[in-house]
Write a protein that holds these residues in place. Structure first.
Motif, PDB file in Angstrom:
ATOM      1  N   LEU A  56       0.841  -1.194   0.000  1.00 42.49           N
ATOM      2  CA  LEU A  56       0.000   0.000   0.000  1.00 42.49           C
ATOM      3  C   LEU A  56       0.876   1.244   0.000  1.00 42.49           C
ATOM      4  CD1 LEU A  56      -2.658  -0.981   2.700  1.00 42.49           C
ATOM      5  CD2 LEU A  56      -3.024  -0.854   0.230  1.00 42.49           C
ATOM      6  N   LEU A  57       0.413   2.284  -0.673  1.00 38.95           N
ATOM      7  CA  LEU A  57       1.043   3.598  -0.605  1.00 38.95           C
ATOM      8  C   LEU A  57       0.075   4.525   0.110  1.00 38.95           C
ATOM      9  CD1 LEU A  57       3.123   5.484  -3.218  1.00 38.95           C
ATOM     10  CD2 LEU A  57       1.197   6.651  -2.140  1.00 38.95           C
ATOM     11  N   LEU A  58       0.581   5.178   1.158  1.00 35.77           N
ATOM     12  CA  LEU A  58      -0.259   6.037   1.993  1.00 35.77           C
ATOM     13  C   LEU A  58       0.166   7.490   1.842  1.00 35.77           C
ATOM     14  CD1 LEU A  58      -0.103   3.902   5.285  1.00 35.77           C
ATOM     15  CD2 LEU A  58      -1.616   3.584   3.307  1.00 35.77           C
ATOM     16  N   VAL A  59      -0.796   8.357   1.652  1.00 29.98           N
ATOM     17  CA  VAL A  59      -0.545   9.800   1.688  1.00 29.98           C
ATOM     18  C   VAL A  59      -0.879  10.256   3.107  1.00 29.98           C
ATOM     19  CG1 VAL A  59      -1.175  12.037   0.745  1.00 29.98           C
ATOM     20  CG2 VAL A  59      -1.128  10.032  -0.749  1.00 29.98           C
ATOM     21  N   VAL A  60       0.120  10.824   3.780  1.00 28.99           N
ATOM     22  CA  VAL A  60      -0.041  11.193   5.190  1.00 28.99           C
ATOM     23  C   VAL A  60       0.090  12.700   5.337  1.00 28.99           C
ATOM     24  CG1 VAL A  60       0.824  10.827   7.539  1.00 28.99           C
ATOM     25  CG2 VAL A  60       0.938   8.963   5.864  1.00 28.99           C
ATOM     26  N   ARG A  61      -0.842  13.291   6.052  1.00 25.40           N
ATOM     27  CA  ARG A  61      -0.818  14.723   6.330  1.00 25.40           C
ATOM     28  C   ARG A  61      -1.080  14.948   7.812  1.00 25.40           C
ATOM     29  NH1 ARG A  61       1.365  14.422   2.318  1.00 25.40           N
ATOM     30  NH2 ARG A  61       1.004  15.455   0.314  1.00 25.40           N
ATOM     31  N   GLY A  62      -0.085  15.563   8.493  1.00 24.30           N
ATOM     32  CA  GLY A  62      -0.245  15.829   9.929  1.00 24.30           C
ATOM     33  C   GLY A  62      -0.467  14.561  10.732  1.00 24.30           C
ATOM     34  N   GLY A  63       0.212  13.484  10.334  1.00 25.98           N
ATOM     35  CA  GLY A  63       0.104  12.231  11.070  1.00 25.98           C
ATOM     36  C   GLY A  63      -1.101  11.384  10.713  1.00 25.98           C
ATOM     37  N   GLN A  64      -1.999  11.900   9.864  1.00 23.98           N
ATOM     38  CA  GLN A  64      -3.216  11.185   9.507  1.00 23.98           C
ATOM     39  C   GLN A  64      -3.153  10.700   8.050  1.00 23.98           C
ATOM     40  OE1 GLN A  64      -5.592  10.559  11.900  1.00 23.98           O
ATOM     41  NE2 GLN A  64      -4.081  11.562  13.230  1.00 23.98           N
ATOM     42  N   VAL A  65      -3.573   9.460   7.834  1.00 26.00           N
ATOM     43  CA  VAL A  65      -3.640   8.928   6.475  1.00 26.00           C
ATOM     44  C   VAL A  65      -4.845   9.545   5.775  1.00 26.00           C
ATOM     45  CG1 VAL A  65      -3.975   6.862   5.060  1.00 26.00           C
ATOM     46  CG2 VAL A  65      -2.523   6.757   7.104  1.00 26.00           C
ATOM     47  N   THR A  66      -4.581  10.273   4.702  1.00 28.10           N
ATOM     48  CA  THR A  66      -5.665  10.925   3.975  1.00 28.10           C
ATOM     49  C   THR A  66      -6.018  10.209   2.674  1.00 28.10           C
ATOM     50  OG1 THR A  66      -4.108  12.388   2.823  1.00 28.10           O
ATOM     51  CG2 THR A  66      -5.031  13.173   4.916  1.00 28.10           C
ATOM     52  N   MET A  67      -5.126   9.333   2.198  1.00 26.37           N
ATOM     53  CA  MET A  67      -5.397   8.621   0.954  1.00 26.37           C
ATOM     54  C   MET A  67      -4.635   7.307   0.958  1.00 26.37           C
ATOM     55  SD  MET A  67      -5.012  10.099  -2.921  1.00 26.37           S
ATOM     56  CE  MET A  67      -6.007  11.523  -2.462  1.00 26.37           C
ATOM     57  N   ILE A  68      -5.284   6.257   0.421  1.00 28.51           N
ATOM     58  CA  ILE A  68      -4.702   4.916   0.380  1.00 28.51           C
ATOM     59  C   ILE A  68      -4.744   4.431  -1.060  1.00 28.51           C
ATOM     60  CG2 ILE A  68      -4.811   2.588   1.334  1.00 28.51           C
ATOM     61  CD1 ILE A  68      -6.973   4.288   3.320  1.00 28.51           C
ATOM     62  N   LEU A  69      -3.585   4.000  -1.566  1.00 24.35           N
ATOM     63  CA  LEU A  69      -3.487   3.569  -2.957  1.00 24.35           C
ATOM     64  C   LEU A  69      -2.877   2.183  -3.045  1.00 24.35           C
ATOM     65  CD1 LEU A  69      -2.054   6.887  -4.422  1.00 24.35           C
ATOM     66  CD2 LEU A  69      -4.381   6.039  -4.742  1.00 24.35           C
ATOM     67  N   ASN A  70      -3.396   1.380  -3.966  1.00 26.56           N
ATOM     68  CA  ASN A  70      -2.808   0.085  -4.254  1.00 26.56           C
ATOM     69  C   ASN A  70      -1.467   0.285  -4.960  1.00 26.56           C
ATOM     70  OD1 ASN A  70      -2.749  -2.790  -4.584  1.00 26.56           O
ATOM     71  ND2 ASN A  70      -3.336  -2.501  -6.719  1.00 26.56           N
ATOM     72  N   THR A  71      -0.444  -0.422  -4.497  1.00 27.63           N
ATOM     73  CA  THR A  71       0.866  -0.313  -5.132  1.00 27.63           C
ATOM     74  C   THR A  71       1.473  -1.695  -5.301  1.00 27.63           C
ATOM     75  OG1 THR A  71       2.976   0.899  -5.103  1.00 27.63           O
ATOM     76  CG2 THR A  71       2.257  -0.069  -3.026  1.00 27.63           C
ATOM     77  N   SER A  72       2.541  -1.759  -6.094  1.00 28.59           N
ATOM     78  CA  SER A  72       3.297  -2.996  -6.277  1.00 28.59           C
ATOM     79  C   SER A  72       4.770  -2.620  -6.274  1.00 28.59           C
ATOM     80  CB  SER A  72       2.911  -3.670  -7.600  1.00 28.59           C
ATOM     81  OG  SER A  72       3.675  -4.841  -7.810  1.00 28.59           O
ATOM     82  N   THR A  73       5.525  -3.194  -5.331  1.00 28.55           N
ATOM     83  CA  THR A  73       6.937  -2.844  -5.164  1.00 28.55           C
ATOM     84  C   THR A  73       7.825  -3.989  -5.661  1.00 28.55           C
ATOM     85  OG1 THR A  73       6.922  -3.677  -2.882  1.00 28.55           O
ATOM     86  CG2 THR A  73       6.396  -1.353  -3.216  1.00 28.55           C
ATOM     87  N   GLY A  74       9.114  -3.946  -5.288  1.00 30.39           N
ATOM     88  CA  GLY A  74      10.091  -4.911  -5.785  1.00 30.39           C
ATOM     89  C   GLY A  74       9.707  -6.360  -5.532  1.00 30.39           C
ATOM     90  N   SER A  75       9.845  -7.180  -6.577  1.00 29.80           N
ATOM     91  CA  SER A  75       9.387  -8.570  -6.510  1.00 29.80           C
ATOM     92  C   SER A  75      10.309  -9.492  -5.715  1.00 29.80           C
ATOM     93  CB  SER A  75       9.245  -9.119  -7.926  1.00 29.80           C
ATOM     94  OG  SER A  75      10.518  -9.212  -8.545  1.00 29.80           O
ATOM     95  N   GLY A  76      11.563  -9.067  -5.522  1.00 29.10           N
ATOM     96  CA  GLY A  76      12.521  -9.943  -4.858  1.00 29.10           C
ATOM     97  C   GLY A  76      13.136 -10.971  -5.791  1.00 29.10           C
ATOM     98  N   GLN A  77      12.779 -10.905  -7.076  1.00 30.06           N
ATOM     99  CA  GLN A  77      13.288 -11.864  -8.051  1.00 30.06           C
ATOM    100  C   GLN A  77      14.627 -11.393  -8.635  1.00 30.06           C
ATOM    101  OE1 GLN A  77      11.581 -14.808  -8.690  1.00 30.06           O
ATOM    102  NE2 GLN A  77      10.327 -14.074  -6.977  1.00 30.06           N
ATOM    103  N   HIS A  78      15.409 -12.342  -9.103  1.00 32.71           N
ATOM    104  CA  HIS A  78      16.667 -12.017  -9.775  1.00 32.71           C
ATOM    105  C   HIS A  78      16.396 -11.617 -11.221  1.00 32.71           C
ATOM    106  CE1 HIS A  78      19.695 -13.502  -6.778  1.00 32.71           C
ATOM    107  NE2 HIS A  78      18.606 -14.114  -6.321  1.00 32.71           N
ATOM    108  N   TYR A  79      17.177 -10.692 -11.724  1.00 35.93           N
ATOM    109  CA  TYR A  79      17.088 -10.297 -13.125  1.00 35.93           C
ATOM    110  C   TYR A  79      18.475  -9.834 -13.583  1.00 35.93           C
ATOM    111  CZ  TYR A  79      17.044  -5.415 -11.485  1.00 35.93           C
ATOM    112  OH  TYR A  79      17.374  -4.210 -10.896  1.00 35.93           O
ATOM    113  N   SER A  80      18.642  -9.749 -14.889  1.00 32.08           N
ATOM    114  CA  SER A  80      19.937  -9.348 -15.442  1.00 32.08           C
ATOM    115  C   SER A  80      19.876  -7.897 -15.892  1.00 32.08           C
ATOM    116  CB  SER A  80      20.303 -10.248 -16.629  1.00 32.08           C
ATOM    117  OG  SER A  80      21.534  -9.860 -17.190  1.00 32.08           O
ATOM    118  N   TYR A  81      20.898  -7.109 -15.498  1.00 39.75           N
ATOM    119  CA  TYR A  81      20.978  -5.707 -15.896  1.00 39.75           C
ATOM    120  C   TYR A  81      22.408  -5.391 -16.283  1.00 39.75           C
ATOM    121  CZ  TYR A  81      20.903  -0.610 -15.596  1.00 39.75           C
ATOM    122  OH  TYR A  81      21.031   0.733 -15.870  1.00 39.75           O
ATOM    123  N   GLU A  82      22.586  -5.000 -17.545  1.00 43.05           N
ATOM    124  CA  GLU A  82      23.897  -4.689 -18.088  1.00 43.05           C
ATOM    125  C   GLU A  82      24.876  -5.827 -17.835  1.00 43.05           C
ATOM    126  OE1 GLU A  82      25.021  -0.905 -16.460  1.00 43.05           O
ATOM    127  OE2 GLU A  82      23.764   0.215 -17.895  1.00 43.05           O
TER     128      GLU A  82
END
Length: 248
Positions: free
Chosen positions: A139-165
């Protein structure tokens, strides 16, 4: 010596022969049965959803709009309630399911309805003002003055291996406290994929729009949002340069 028949008459034997021939030629041919016209199958009229029913993507109506407004009231952003169960509503329902610890399928079923009516919503873990990225609940939370004002579905790092350069790498979203240092107000074509209007907060890691935001970690390390959610963040100035981003 025989008598020659008068002109215009025939002998009995000749007449019988012609009659038999004519009868055989005039036998009627059976007619084909008329072709039956096919009756089109009527399209069933969709049953209107009523309070308490399960809702699926593609449903519409007053009850869908009621659920959309209830989600918005709790902070689960799904655009402007319009009675259409589209992708923004799917994202909001998935965010609620994540907050409630339910299966993440985007379908508004009985357990999700109970979570909505119970007012389930996450709280800030660090307080203050900024963005919080909860990797455990995705989840991604927008916080203002300590209070969550908006909640968004998110997807972060999978933890999987991949090849880069030519090097092996692992798709991780590191925990810590960061700040937005660079923004790109268009599609940013990166080496690992396209990022819609990204806001970078940790090297090449950003919050950005993407075409797919599943209910599980699936990125190379960034925090994905729907393109519409990213547009909203830009329009409302929710992640200006210098603003805090906490990942945990």
């Amino acid at each position: 010596m025989g008598t020659t028949p008068p002109a215009g008459t025939t002998s009995p034997s000749t007449s019988t022969s012609r009659s038999t021939s004519t009868s055989a030629t005039a036998t009627p041919t059976p007619k084909a049965a008329p072709r039956q016209k096919s009756t089109p199958t009527p399209t069933p009229t969709p049953t209107a959803k009523k309070p308490g029913d399960s809702l699926n993507p593609g449903d519409s109506g007053a009850y869908v709009e009621t659920v959309q407004r209830q989600l918005s009231d709790l902070g689960y952003w799904n655009g402007i309630p319009d009675g259409q169960f589209g992708q923004l509503t799917v994202q909001a329902v998935m965010a609620l399911q994540k907050a409630a610890g339910l299966g993440r399928d985007g379908v508004f079923g009985p357990a999700t309805r109970r979570a909505l009516l119970a007012g389930v919503r996450p709280t800030s873990q660090v307080g203050g003002t900024g963005i919080e990225i909860d990797k455990a609940r995705q989840l991604l939370l927008v916080v203002r003055g300590g209070q969550v004002t908006m909640i968004l579905n998110t997807s972060t790092g999978s933890g999987q291996h991949y090849s880069y350069e030519g090097q092996d790498a692992v798709a991780l979203t590191p925990s810590g406290t960061f700040s937005v240092f660079r923004t790109v107000d268009h599609l940013d074509k990166g080496p690992l994929g396209d990022l819609w209007r990204p806001r970078y907060f940790n090297g090449g890691i950003a919050v950005h729009g993407a075409a797919a935001i599943p209910g599980y970690p699936a990125s190379h390390g960034c925090a994905r949002l729907s393109d519409a959610a990213m547009d909203m963040i830009w329009a409302d100035g929710l992640m200006p340069v210098g603003s805090r981003v906490v990942v945990y």
